[in-house]
Design an enzyme around this catalytic site. Structure first.
Site, PDB file in Angstrom:
ATOM      1  N   CYS A  33       0.840  -1.201   0.000  1.00  0.00           N
ATOM      2  CA  CYS A  33       0.000   0.000   0.000  1.00  0.00           C
ATOM      3  C   CYS A  33       0.876   1.251   0.000  1.00  0.00           C
ATOM      4  CB  CYS A  33      -0.861   0.050   1.253  1.00  0.00           C
ATOM      5  SG  CYS A  33      -1.971  -1.340   1.411  1.00  0.00           S
ATOM      6  N   ARG A  81       4.830   0.753  -6.340  1.00  0.00           N
ATOM      7  CA  ARG A  81       4.868  -0.086  -5.141  1.00  0.00           C
ATOM      8  C   ARG A  81       3.990  -1.320  -5.286  1.00  0.00           C
ATOM      9  NH1 ARG A  81       6.621   2.371  -0.423  1.00  0.00           N
ATOM     10  NH2 ARG A  81       5.097   1.304   0.879  1.00  0.00           N
ATOM     11  N   ASN A 121      -1.135   1.677   5.797  1.00  0.00           N
ATOM     12  CA  ASN A 121      -0.255   0.693   5.159  1.00  0.00           C
ATOM     13  C   ASN A 121       0.244  -0.224   6.273  1.00  0.00           C
ATOM     14  OD1 ASN A 121       1.773  -0.661   3.758  1.00  0.00           O
ATOM     15  ND2 ASN A 121       3.222   1.031   3.919  1.00  0.00           N
ATOM     16  N   GLY A 122       0.258  -1.534   6.021  1.00  0.00           N
ATOM     17  CA  GLY A 122       0.719  -2.477   7.039  1.00  0.00           C
ATOM     18  C   GLY A 122      -0.412  -3.389   7.464  1.00  0.00           C
ATOM     19  N   GLU A 182       9.437 -13.521 -12.729  1.00  0.00           N
ATOM     20  CA  GLU A 182       8.726 -12.385 -12.132  1.00  0.00           C
ATOM     21  C   GLU A 182       8.049 -11.514 -13.194  1.00  0.00           C
ATOM     22  OE1 GLU A 182      11.739  -9.922 -10.294  1.00  0.00           O
ATOM     23  OE2 GLU A 182      10.250  -8.845  -9.126  1.00  0.00           O
ATOM     24  N   LYS A 192       6.821  -3.371  -4.775  1.00  0.00           N
ATOM     25  CA  LYS A 192       8.218  -2.940  -4.743  1.00  0.00           C
ATOM     26  C   LYS A 192       8.808  -3.058  -3.342  1.00  0.00           C
ATOM     27  CE  LYS A 192      11.964  -1.127  -6.461  1.00  0.00           C
ATOM     28  NZ  LYS A 192      12.779  -2.068  -7.257  1.00  0.00           N
TER      29      LYS A 192
HETATM   30  C1  F6R Z   1      12.833  -8.857  -7.319  1.00  0.00           C
HETATM   31  C2  F6R Z   1      12.814  -7.902  -6.214  1.00  0.00           C
HETATM   32  C3  F6R Z   1      12.599  -8.427  -4.849  1.00  0.00           C
HETATM   33  C4  F6R Z   1      13.392  -7.609  -3.813  1.00  0.00           C
HETATM   34  C5  F6R Z   1      13.056  -8.082  -2.392  1.00  0.00           C
HETATM   35  C6  F6R Z   1      13.895  -7.376  -1.353  1.00  0.00           C
HETATM   36  O1  F6R Z   1      13.067  -8.235  -8.542  1.00  0.00           O
HETATM   37  O2  F6R Z   1      12.941  -6.735  -6.411  1.00  0.00           O
HETATM   38  O3  F6R Z   1      12.925  -9.781  -4.770  1.00  0.00           O
HETATM   39  O4  F6R Z   1      14.745  -7.767  -4.075  1.00  0.00           O
HETATM   40  O5  F6R Z   1      11.696  -7.864  -2.139  1.00  0.00           O
HETATM   41  O6  F6R Z   1      13.707  -5.999  -1.407  1.00  0.00           O
HETATM   42  P1  F6R Z   1      14.721  -5.009  -0.698  1.00  0.00           P
HETATM   43  O7  F6R Z   1      16.008  -5.084  -1.431  1.00  0.00           O
HETATM   44  O8  F6R Z   1      14.072  -3.665  -0.806  1.00  0.00           O
HETATM   45  O9  F6R Z   1      14.874  -5.469   0.717  1.00  0.00           O
END
Ligand code: F6R
Length: 603
Positions: A2, A27, A99-100, A484, A598
C-alpha cells in the site's frame, strides 16, 4: 505494498494528490482512493488503477485544500471499491489511510460491533476510523483521539487521518515507512519520496511512534508521549527526473540503462587501485577488527547479491554466510558481538529483513545495512550503514540496485578482508575491474541482441538458468527476474546440481541459459552437454575469450572479459535484458508484475 500520500496546503489538493498516487504506483496496488477535506470530507475510491480513480474523480470533482490518497495492495479482503482506502466510520466525519497490518483488528472489530458500529469493508484498517469516531464523540480533540487509538493498535502500520472541520493531517508509523515532505506552497506525506519528489526534495523521515501533524504552513512533530520534538528536514539528492521514465517504455529498461551511472556512483571516490586502498566513508580500516564472521540477511534479489558477496568474502578469508531474512527466525544460530550481521536491502524497508536485523540486534550482534535509501528504517536502526548510491528504482523488478549492491559489497569485501579476513591489502586487479564496470556494462547495452534470442525461444515450456561459483547466484537472479516479469516457468540451479534431480525435467522444450564466468567453465560445459544430450537448447552468457563455450552452444551472448569475480555482475545485465525483452514480447506489465510490490513491508 500500500502507498499512503497526503497534501496539505491552502489551494486545491486534488491534482497533486493524484500525481503523487501515480508516482506511488510502482509499489504495487489493486485499488486507489482519495479523500478531500474542505470543512466536509469527500471520499472517492475504486478498484483498479489510478486512471480508473481519475475517471471516477472527473465526474465528482471532490475538492479541498487537504487531501489524503492511497494505493491499496490487498491483504485483508479482495480488491473492491468497498475495501479501497480511505476508510470512514459510521458518520463519514473521519477518513483514514493505512499501510501495514493491524494484527488485533478482529477483536477490535468485535468490540466495535457490540457497541453498534457497522462495517462496510473486510479490511483491518476500518477499525481505525470507527475507534476515532468514538473518541471524538467522547469529546476528545482529533489529535488526542488519534493518539489514543494508535495506542490500542497492534502490528505494523503507517496511518494518516483527516477529520471534518479540521485543517491538518495526523500521521504516525510503527514499522511501516512514512516520510514528510516540506514544501513551499504545501506540505506532504507519503510512504516513499518519489510520491512528492516533483514538489519538494526536503524531507523528514518519521521514526516509529512519532506523530506528525501536517498543516499548510508548518509540520509539528511529537514523540510517543506527545512531547514536541524538533526534526530538521534533509534534502534528498535525487532529482525529480530520476523518478520519471525519460522516454523509455518502461522504468525497468530505463533502470537497466542507468547501470553505468549507478555503478560509477557506487564505486567513485571509494577505491584507489594504484595505492591498493579503499575509502568507505564512515567505515575506515579497523572498523571491523572485533568481527570474526559475517552473516548476510536479505530477501529476493538482494539475497542473490548477498550470496554473491558471501562468495567474495570467503575468497578473501572471511567466514561468511547468507540467510534468507524470512527464515532467520526459524534458524536460530549463535550470534554475539563478534558476528557482523549485514542486511542487504534496496528499500531499507523490507519487513522480513528488518525483523532479522532486530533479532540480530537483540542477540548482541553488530549490524550493518547496505541500502539504497538514505534515512530508511534499516539505515536508521543499524550500527553502521553503507549506501549503494543507485538513485531511485521504480520498476518493481530490481535491476540497477542488484549491480550497485554487488559493486558496493565488492568494495566492502576489500575493507573486511583487511579487518577480518586474510589481512591482505585490497586487490588491485579487482579494484581496477570495479572501476571499469561502467564501460563494460555500456558495451553490453550497446551490443544487446537478447531481443532476438527472447523471440527465438518464446513458447518453450521452461527456462532453466545454471551457473557455478559466482555464476550460481547470478543464475538464481536470472531465473527470479525471468519468472517475475514474463510469468513463464523459470528455475535457477547450481550447474552441478542438475544431475542430482532437475535433469529429470529437461526436455527439448526446456531452454537452458548457462552463465560462464571464466572460472571452472569446463565443468559447466559438462553440465551443458548433459542437457544437450536430452535435446535442450542452450544459450550461454560468456566472456568474449571463452571460445570453447561459444562453439559448444546454440546461442551465445558475449560479455567483455573482466576479473572472474566481476563477470557475474556483467552476465546479470545480459539476463536482465533477456527477461525484459521476453516480457515485452509477451506484453506483460513489466514495471508492475501481478501480485508483486516494490517494497514488501509485511512479514
Ligand atoms: C525482485 C525484487 C525483490 C526484492 C526483495 C527485497 O526483482 O525486487 O525480490 O529484491 O523484495 O527488497 P529489498 O532489497 O528492498 O529489501
Amino acid at each position: 505494498m500500500c502507498g499512503i500520500t497526503a497534501r496539505v496546503g491552502t489551494d486545491d489538493a486534488l491534482e497533486e494528490l493524484l500525481t503523487s498516487l501515480s508516482n506511488l504506483e510502482y509499489r504495487g496496488y489493486d485499488s486507489a482512493g482519495v479523500a478531500l477535506l474542505d470543512g466536509d470530507l469527500d471520499v472517492c475510491k475504486c478498484e483498479g488503477e489510478t486512471d480508473d480513480l481519475r475517471a471516477a474523480v472527473e465526474s465528482r470533482r471532490p475538492s479541498g485544500p487537504i487531501g489524503l490518497g492511497h494505493t491499496r495492495w490487498s491483504t485483508h479482503g479482495p480488491p473492491t471499491d468497498e475495501n479501497a482506502h480511505p476508510h470512514t466510520g459510521c458518520s463519514d466525519r473521519v477518513a483514514v489511510v493505512h499501510n501495514g497490518i493491524i494484527e488485533n483488528y478482529e477483536s477490535l472489530r468485535t468490540e466495535l460491533r457490540s457497541r453498534g458500529h457497522e462495517f462496510t469493508s473486510d479490511t483491518d484498517t476500518e477499525v481505525v476510523p470507527h475507534l476515532i469516531e468514538e473518541r471524538l464523540d467522547a469529546g476528545r480533540d482529533p489529535e488526542a483521539a488519534f493518539r489514543e487509538v494508535v495506542d490500542v493498535l497492534e502490528g505494523s502500520y503507517a496511518v494518516a487521518l483527516a477529520v471534518e472541520d479540521d485543517d491538518v493531517v495526523y500521521a504516525t508509523r510503527n514499522g511501516s515507512p512514512l516520510v514528510v515532505g516540506i514544501g513551499q506552497e504545501a506540505n506532504y506525506l507519503a510512504s516513499d519520496i518519489p510520491a512528492f519528489l516533483e514538489f519538494t526534495d526536503r524531507v523528514v523521515y518519521l521514526e516509529d511512534d512519532e506523530v506528525a501533524v501536517v498543516g499548510p504552513d508548518d509540520v509539528r512533530f511529537t514523540d510517543v508521549d506527545g512531547r514536541p520534538i524538533v526534526r530538521e528536514p534533509q534534502t534528498v539528492d535525487w532529482a525529480a527526473g530520476d523518478a520519471e521514465k525519460s522516454g523509455y517504455n518502461h522504468y525497468m529498461l530505463k533502470e537497466i540503462n542507468e547501470q553505468p551511472v549507478a555503478l560509477r556512483q557506487a564505486v567513485e571516490g571509494r577505491t584507489d587501485p594504484g595505492a591498493r586502498e579503499i575509502d568507505l566513508e564512515d567505515l575506515p580500516p579497523g572498523t571491523f577488527d572485533d568481527v570474526e564472521r559475517v552473516l548476510f540477511v536479505a530477501c529476493g534479489t538482494s539475497y542473490h547479491a548477498a550470496m554473491y558477496a558471501t562468495s567474495l568474502l570467503q575468497r578473501r578469508g572471511v567466514a561468511a554466510s547468507t540467510s534468507l531474512a524470512s527464515e532467520f527466525a526459524n534458524e536460530p544460530m549463535p550470534l554475539d558481538e563478534s558476528t557482523l550481521v549485514v542486511a542487504v536491502t534496496q528499500s531499507g524497508e523490507t519487513a522480513d529483513t528488518l525483523a532479522a536485523l532486530r533479532e540480530a540486534d537483540r542477540a548482541g550482534a553488530r549490524t550493518l545495512a547496505v541500502t539504497n535509501v538514505v534515512g530508511s528504517t534499516a539505515a536508521r536502526e543499524v550500527d553502521d550503514v553503507c549506501y549503494i548510491r543507485a538513485g531511485p528504482e521504480i520498476g518493481v523488478a530490481a535491476t540497477k540496485t542488484f549491480s550497485s549492491q554487488v559493486a558496493t559489497l565488492g568494495v566492502l569485501a576489500e575493507r573486511l578482508r583487511g579487518d577480518v579476513g586474510d589481512g591482505e591489502p585490497p586487490d588491485e586487479a579487482f579494484l581496477r575491474g570495479l572501476e571499469r564496470l561502467p564501460d563494460a556494462v555500456d558495451s553490453i547495452l550497446e551490443a544487446n541482441r537478447t531481443e532476438r534470442i527472447a523471440d527465438s525461444y518464446a513458447g518453450m515450456d521452461s527456462y532453466f538458468f545454471i551457473g557455478r561459483g559466482i555464476g550460481y547466484p547470478v543464475a538464481l537472479e536470472g531465473a527470479l527476474k525471468f519468472k517475475e516479469i514474463t510469468y513463464e516457468h523459470a528455475e535457477g540451479f547450481a550447474a552441478g546440481e542438475l544431475k542430482h534431480g532437475p535433469l529429470a525435467l529437461v526436455t527439448t522444450e526446456t531452454v537452458v541459459v548457462a552463465v560462464f564466468t571464466g572460472e571452472n567453465d569446463e565443468k559447466t560445459l559438462h553440465n551443458v552437454r548433459e542437457v544437450q544430450s536430452r535435446g535442450a537448447p542452450v544459450v550461454a552468457v560468456a566472456p568474449e575469450s571463452a571460445t570453447e563455450v561459444h562453439r559448444a552452444v546454440d546461442d551465445v551472448v558475449e560479455i567483455p572479459d573482466a576479473p572472474e569475480e566481476l563477470s557475474g555482475l556483467l552476465s546479470n545485465v545480459v539476463l536482465q535484458l533477456l527477461s525484459y525483452h521476453a516480457a515485452d514480447l509477451r506484453d506483460r506489465p513489466i514495471d508492475k508484475p501481478r501480485n508483486l510490490a516494490k517494497s514488501v513491508t509485511v512479514e
